[in-house]
Motif scaffolding. Structure first.
Motif, PDB file in Angstrom:
ATOM      1  N   HIS A  79      21.273   5.674  -7.346  1.00 19.13           N
ATOM      2  CA  HIS A  79      20.716   5.215  -6.073  1.00 19.13           C
ATOM      3  C   HIS A  79      19.277   5.681  -5.898  1.00 19.13           C
ATOM      4  N   GLU A  80      18.969   6.892  -6.376  1.00 21.65           N
ATOM      5  CA  GLU A  80      17.583   7.367  -6.325  1.00 21.65           C
ATOM      6  C   GLU A  80      16.674   6.469  -7.145  1.00 21.65           C
ATOM      7  N   ALA A  81      17.158   6.079  -8.320  1.00 18.63           N
ATOM      8  CA  ALA A  81      16.364   5.189  -9.179  1.00 18.63           C
ATOM      9  C   ALA A  81      16.172   3.831  -8.505  1.00 18.63           C
ATOM     10  N   TRP A  82      17.223   3.308  -7.883  1.00 15.62           N
ATOM     11  CA  TRP A  82      17.119   2.010  -7.217  1.00 15.62           C
ATOM     12  C   TRP A  82      16.156   2.071  -6.038  1.00 15.62           C
ATOM     13  N   ARG A  83      16.256   3.149  -5.234  1.00 14.99           N
ATOM     14  CA  ARG A  83      15.363   3.272  -4.081  1.00 14.99           C
ATOM     15  C   ARG A  83      13.906   3.363  -4.522  1.00 14.99           C
ATOM     16  N   THR A  84      13.680   4.159  -5.547  1.00 18.75           N
ATOM     17  CA  THR A  84      12.312   4.313  -6.037  1.00 18.75           C
ATOM     18  C   THR A  84      11.772   2.978  -6.550  1.00 18.75           C
ATOM     19  N   ALA A  85      12.577   2.272  -7.331  1.00 18.13           N
ATOM     20  CA  ALA A  85      12.142   0.991  -7.889  1.00 18.13           C
ATOM     21  C   ALA A  85      11.909  -0.047  -6.792  1.00 18.13           C
ATOM     22  N   ALA A  86      12.824  -0.115  -5.823  1.00 13.63           N
ATOM     23  CA  ALA A  86      12.700  -1.105  -4.755  1.00 13.63           C
ATOM     24  C   ALA A  86      11.456  -0.859  -3.913  1.00 13.63           C
ATOM     25  N   THR A  87      11.198   0.402  -3.585  1.00 15.03           N
ATOM     26  CA  THR A  87      10.022   0.721  -2.782  1.00 15.03           C
ATOM     27  C   THR A  87       8.741   0.416  -3.544  1.00 15.03           C
ATOM     28  N   LEU A  88       8.705   0.791  -4.821  1.00 14.43           N
ATOM     29  CA  LEU A  88       7.536   0.476  -5.644  1.00 14.43           C
ATOM     30  C   LEU A  88       7.345  -1.041  -5.767  1.00 14.43           C
ATOM     31  N   GLY A  89       8.454  -1.748  -5.987  1.00 18.20           N
ATOM     32  CA  GLY A  89       8.374  -3.191  -6.135  1.00 18.20           C
ATOM     33  C   GLY A  89       7.864  -3.875  -4.886  1.00 18.20           C
ATOM     34  N   LEU A  90       8.315  -3.400  -3.726  1.00 16.52           N
ATOM     35  CA  LEU A  90       7.871  -4.003  -2.468  1.00 16.52           C
ATOM     36  C   LEU A  90       6.379  -3.754  -2.247  1.00 16.52           C
ATOM     37  N   ILE A  91       5.933  -2.538  -2.533  1.00 19.73           N
ATOM     38  CA  ILE A  91       4.504  -2.209  -2.376  1.00 19.73           C
ATOM     39  C   ILE A  91       3.646  -3.099  -3.276  1.00 19.73           C
ATOM     40  N   VAL A  92       4.047  -3.198  -4.534  1.00 22.43           N
ATOM     41  CA  VAL A  92       3.262  -3.996  -5.491  1.00 22.43           C
ATOM     42  C   VAL A  92       3.287  -5.479  -5.117  1.00 22.43           C
ATOM     43  N   SER A  93       4.449  -5.990  -4.712  1.00 22.17           N
ATOM     44  CA  SER A  93       4.551  -7.413  -4.396  1.00 22.17           C
ATOM     45  C   SER A  93       3.728  -7.777  -3.164  1.00 22.17           C
ATOM     46  N   LEU A  94       3.735  -6.909  -2.146  1.00 23.26           N
ATOM     47  CA  LEU A  94       2.948  -7.188  -0.944  1.00 23.26           C
ATOM     48  C   LEU A  94       1.453  -7.132  -1.239  1.00 23.26           C
ATOM     49  N   ALA A  95       1.036  -6.163  -2.049  1.00 23.82           N
ATOM     50  CA  ALA A  95      -0.376  -6.082  -2.430  1.00 23.82           C
ATOM     51  C   ALA A  95      -0.789  -7.302  -3.243  1.00 23.82           C
ATOM     52  N   THR A  96       0.085  -7.726  -4.151  1.00 25.54           N
ATOM     53  CA  THR A  96      -0.207  -8.912  -4.963  1.00 25.54           C
ATOM     54  C   THR A  96      -0.286 -10.167  -4.100  1.00 25.54           C
ATOM     55  N   SER A  97       0.622 -10.294  -3.148  1.00 23.06           N
ATOM     56  CA  SER A  97       0.613 -11.451  -2.244  1.00 23.06           C
ATOM     57  C   SER A  97      -0.688 -11.511  -1.442  1.00 23.06           C
ATOM     58  N   LEU A  98      -1.157 -10.354  -0.997  1.00 21.53           N
ATOM     59  CA  LEU A  98      -2.414 -10.311  -0.244  1.00 21.53           C
ATOM     60  C   LEU A  98      -3.576 -10.815  -1.106  1.00 21.53           C
ATOM     61  N   LEU A  99      -3.621 -10.380  -2.364  1.00 20.80           N
ATOM     62  CA  LEU A  99      -4.678 -10.844  -3.274  1.00 20.80           C
ATOM     63  C   LEU A  99      -4.586 -12.350  -3.511  1.00 20.80           C
ATOM     64  N   LEU A 100      -3.367 -12.867  -3.635  1.00 20.69           N
ATOM     65  CA  LEU A 100      -3.198 -14.302  -3.824  1.00 20.69           C
ATOM     66  C   LEU A 100      -3.719 -15.090  -2.627  1.00 20.69           C
ATOM     67  N   LEU A 101      -3.448 -14.606  -1.432  1.00 19.85           N
ATOM     68  CA  LEU A 101      -3.907 -15.299  -0.226  1.00 19.85           C
ATOM     69  C   LEU A 101      -5.430 -15.274  -0.106  1.00 19.85           C
ATOM     70  N   VAL A 102      -6.022 -14.136  -0.435  1.00 19.75           N
ATOM     71  CA  VAL A 102      -7.475 -13.998  -0.311  1.00 19.75           C
ATOM     72  C   VAL A 102      -8.207 -14.872  -1.336  1.00 19.75           C
ATOM     73  N   PHE A 103      -7.680 -14.913  -2.560  1.00 15.14           N
ATOM     74  CA  PHE A 103      -8.370 -15.623  -3.649  1.00 15.14           C
ATOM     75  C   PHE A 103      -7.642 -16.910  -4.047  1.00 15.14           C
ATOM     76  N   GLN A 104      -7.005 -17.562  -3.100  1.00 13.76           N
ATOM     77  CA  GLN A 104      -6.170 -18.714  -3.427  1.00 13.76           C
ATOM     78  C   GLN A 104      -6.940 -19.842  -4.096  1.00 13.76           C
ATOM     79  N   ARG A 105      -8.125 -20.178  -3.607  1.00 11.78           N
ATOM     80  CA  ARG A 105      -8.870 -21.301  -4.182  1.00 11.78           C
ATOM     81  C   ARG A 105      -9.400 -20.992  -5.588  1.00 11.78           C
ATOM     82  N   PRO A 106     -10.049 -19.833  -5.806  1.00 11.80           N
ATOM     83  CA  PRO A 106     -10.479 -19.534  -7.180  1.00 11.80           C
ATOM     84  C   PRO A 106      -9.310 -19.465  -8.163  1.00 11.80           C
ATOM     85  N   LEU A 107      -8.167 -18.929  -7.720  1.00 14.26           N
ATOM     86  CA  LEU A 107      -7.012 -18.827  -8.609  1.00 14.26           C
ATOM     87  C   LEU A 107      -6.442 -20.204  -8.944  1.00 14.26           C
ATOM     88  N   ALA A 108      -6.424 -21.094  -7.972  1.00 11.38           N
ATOM     89  CA  ALA A 108      -5.964 -22.459  -8.236  1.00 11.38           C
ATOM     90  C   ALA A 108      -6.907 -23.171  -9.203  1.00 11.38           C
TER      91      ALA A 108
END
Length: 422
Positions: free
Chosen positions: A77-106
């Motif tokens: 459970h410790e491993a799952w909590r650590t992975a889930a929290t890390l995954g959520l942080i990374v995914s939200l940061a990545t989503s923010l970058l996608l929104l900001v640079f949507q046109r150049p990325l497309a």
């Protein structure tokens, strides 16, 4: 469960995924043709890169630690909590970058800034895609194969139905939209299956980060990030080269070759992941590892040789059945592509030792070098031989990769032999 049992049970999920993939490929081939197929492949590579980047902390590392901490529920459970929290942080940061640079990325991914809405869709769906990957990894590490099979079946059906519905409604744009969101829709089904199989609620998966586990997951994340960057980027570069020199129709034929390879190898590669990743993670004795490798090779080699021979003999009918007659020019490269498939499967058995034992430096170096090699050989041979040259580059790359992996295995066995038993 044994390798044979794993293959038979996993075969149910693979058969579902195979049938849905065949139907979907047929629909796409008829409705968008080789040119549209090439554009779809380009956005698929971009989406794969983004998803693999965001989900890096929650995939192979979770499988390893879940299997390694078998019988230690608190540690799991410790491993799952650590992975889930890390995954959520990374995914939200990545989503923010996608929104900001949507046109150049497309513009960079599909040369069409007017389709930046696809990048927005991917950004919105990303956190759910990462959570889906986490739950699947936990089921894999726990060896809950029946639940894992059910989750994979549900995911395949949801993805295929979403894609078929959207492409029927809005053509190429619908197919591209399905690539952005279909995995996130599968999360709902995976969550329901997970809650029936595992004594843990989704809320309990989030919490304090364990420093030691964070570092361990970080090593696996680096390996995942390497694949996230190198493999899809190499595919995009190869596809761009073919499109620039021979047109998008040729790039679409090359994409169709890769799709047939993926479909062909689906059963074998998915079985390798489901069985060997947690199995190799348990093994610390070099002699046992050697025996397991021999069993794996003895199992997969005859299968991939047989399936490749059957595909080659029926190649004309298969292309017309799975795609359409507009894709028949790809037959010139079919033999080389199948040779590459055989070499790839044989090389993946030893390659899983790197993932299961967290050999980060070796993994990163080999992934980068062989992505560069694949791209270089594809460009080099395609310039003189066209599509057939691109397939020859694929085959030669995996011949060299397979030899390299056996040197990696020998090094790992030597290291395990020097470690005293617990």
């Amino acid at each position: 469960m044994t390798l044979t049992g794993t293959t038979l049970l996993n075969g149910i999920a693979v058969l579902t995924r195979l049938l849905t993939a065949l139907v979907l490929n047929k629909v796409l081939a008829v409705m968008v043709g080789p040119q549209g197929y090439g554009v779809i492949g380009q956005f698929q590579s971009f989406a794969s890169m983004v998803v693999a980047f965001a989900s890096a902390p929650v995939t192979n590392g979770v499988v390893k630690y879940t299997a390694e901490f078998g019988g230690q529920e608190n540690r799991q459970h410790e491993a799952w909590r650590t992975a889930a929290t890390l995954g959520l942080i990374v995914s939200l940061a990545t989503s923010l970058l996608l929104l900001v640079f949507q046109r150049p990325l497309a513009m960079w991914s599909i040369a069409d800034a007017g389709r930046s809405w696809l990048v927005v869709l991917l950004a919105v769906a990303l956190a759910f895609i990462v959570l889906n990957a986490l739950l699947v990894a936990i089921l894999n590490g726990l060896k809950q194969l029946r639940s894992l099979v059910l989750a994979n079946i549900a995911g395949s059906l949801i993805s295929a139905l979403t894609a078929i519905g959207l492409v029927s409604w809005h053509g190429l744009n619908g197919a591209l939209a399905a690539l952005a969101i279909s995995q996130s829709l599968a999360f709902v089904a995976t969550l329901l299956i997970f809650r029936r199989a595992v004594r843990a609620s989704l809320r309990s998966l989030f919490g304090r980060l364990d420093p030691a586990l964070s570092r361990g997951l970080g090593r696996f994340a680096i390996m995942g990030l390497t694949s996230a960057i190198t493999i899809p980027l190499a595919q995009m570069l190869m596809r761009d080269h073919l499109a620039d020199n021979f047109g998008w129709s040729t790039a679409g034929l090359w994409q169709a070759l890769w799709k047939i390879s993926e479909t062909h190898l689906l059963l074998l590669t998915s079985t390798l992941s489901v069985y060997f990743l947690p199995r190799f993670a348990e093994i610390q004795d070099p002699n046992e590892l050697r025996r397991e490798l021999r069993r794996g090779l003895a199992f997969v080699t005859p299968l991939v040789l047989t399936t490749s021979a059957l595909l080659f003999l029926g190649r004309n009918d298969i292309v017309e059945l799975l795609l359409s007659e507009r894709f028949l020019p790809m037959l010139d490269a079919f033999g080389y592509q199948l040779l590459g498939d055989v070499l790839k499967v044989i090389s993946l058995v030893p390659a899983y030792t790197m993932l299961s034992h967290g050999q980060t430096k070796v993994y990163v170096v080999t992934e980068v070098l062989f992505a560069v090699l694949l791209t270089s050989l594809t460009v080099w041979f395609s310039d003189s031989m066209g599509l057939r040259g691109a397939a020859l580059g694929y085959a030669l790359t995996y011949a060299i990769y397979g030899v390299t992996m056996w040197f990696v295995v020998r090094s790992l066995m030597a290291r395990l032999g020097r470690v005293p038993p617990p």
